[in-house]
Design an enzyme around this catalytic site. Structure first.
Site: not given
Ligand code: GUN
Length: 292
Positions: A52, A96, A119
């Protein structure tokens, strides 16, 4: 059979965002800024967050990573979230997941300001999504919608079966595909670990979205001819013949059933590739709403 190339589409989306950043800069407007909070040492999470941050760099977004030890308390995390909510330089941020078990996930998600919740996990964004109102949509489901749109796949009136009910993918995906929208307007069935006749239900799917997190869960006999198959799974399987010692495979037994489908996403290079692109799109949207 048409392969749905999420990787190519994600590059397209990122290139478009990069051009938009250049335009903002030429007007003297600061580029969008995404922050990420990572708690603990989960290998997959570390790799996702790195991806990211790298993508931000590539398209000219600002980015900040806040890394914490597993022992971080819930109170400390909530304090950091409050700080980011107030920080004028940050347009959007993510925490995350998964978090260590001593931290309550829902409490953390609710603490993020809905305007910065790129998100799309906050109950306000989920509620607005369900009501077909303007909202920041969860990245992976939104990436799937983008793939469907890009390939102009008809969805209205079709039976969409979503396999898996996670808060990140299955739950929001089932809501999105049932909305009176394009893509959407489907008859939706959400199947999960307690569903009794998963195989028979999957056999009736015009669109099958597999998000259960089990390698090769969807087998050839579960898919009807000409089905559209979207594979959300990213599962690591031991593979001594590969350099890393493992290979990434989906929730779908791609090799056996691909020829049966009208469209199918590969793993890797399908849905996963689009997730980051959607997150960046959300960050651009949040930045524009806040200050442009
Ligand atoms: N863990 C797995 N997929 C995601 C996501 O799209 N966002 C976040 N914050 N954590 C994740």
């Amino acid at each position: 059979m048409i392969l749905l190339d999420g990787k190519a589409l994600s590059n397209l989306v990122k290139d478009e965002l990069k051009i938009e950043v250049e335009k903002l800069k030429s007007k003297g407007i600061r580029p969008p800024h995404l922050a990420a909070i990572l708690v603990g040492e989960d290998r997959a999470s570390q790799s996702y967050v790195r991806g990211k941050m790298k993508s931000c760099e590539r398209i000219g977004f600002g980015s900040s990573l806040f890394k914490y030890d597993e022992a971080l308390t819930e109170k400390e995390l909530l304090k950091k979230i409050e700080e980011l909510n107030k920080d004028e330089e940050i347009d959007g941020f993510i925490v995350q997941l998964p978090l260590p078990s001593h931290i309550k996930e829902n409490k953390v998600i609710e603490a993020v300001s809905p305007e910065k919740d790129v998100d799309g996990f906050h109950p306000i964004n989920i509620g607005r999504m369900a009501k077909n109102m303007d909202a920041l949509l969860p990245a992976t489901p939104n990436g799937i919608l983008e793939i469907i749109k890009h390939y102009k796949i008809e969805t209205s009136g079709k039976h969409c079966v979503v396999v898996g009910r996670s808060n990140i993918v299955g739950m929001p995906m089932s809501i999105l595909m049932g909305r009176k929208n394009y893509p959407g307007d489907c008859t939706v069935t959400l199947v999960h670990s307690r569903t009794r006749n998963i195989k028979e239900i999957c056999q009736t799917a015009d669109i099958l979205i597999a998000a259960i997190g089990k390698a090769y869960f969807v087998t050839e006999d579960m898919v009807k001819e000409e089905a559209i198959v979207i594979d959300v799974g990213i599962n690591a399987l031991d593979d001594p013949s590969s350099e890393k010692g493992y290979k990434l495979v989906g929730d779908v037994d791609f090799d056996k059933l691909a020829s049966k489908c009208s469209y199918i996403t590969p793993v890797p290079g399908g849905v996963g590739a689009m997730t980051i692109a959607s997150l960046l799109q959300n960050t651009m949207t949040a930045a524009k709403k806040r200050r442009m």
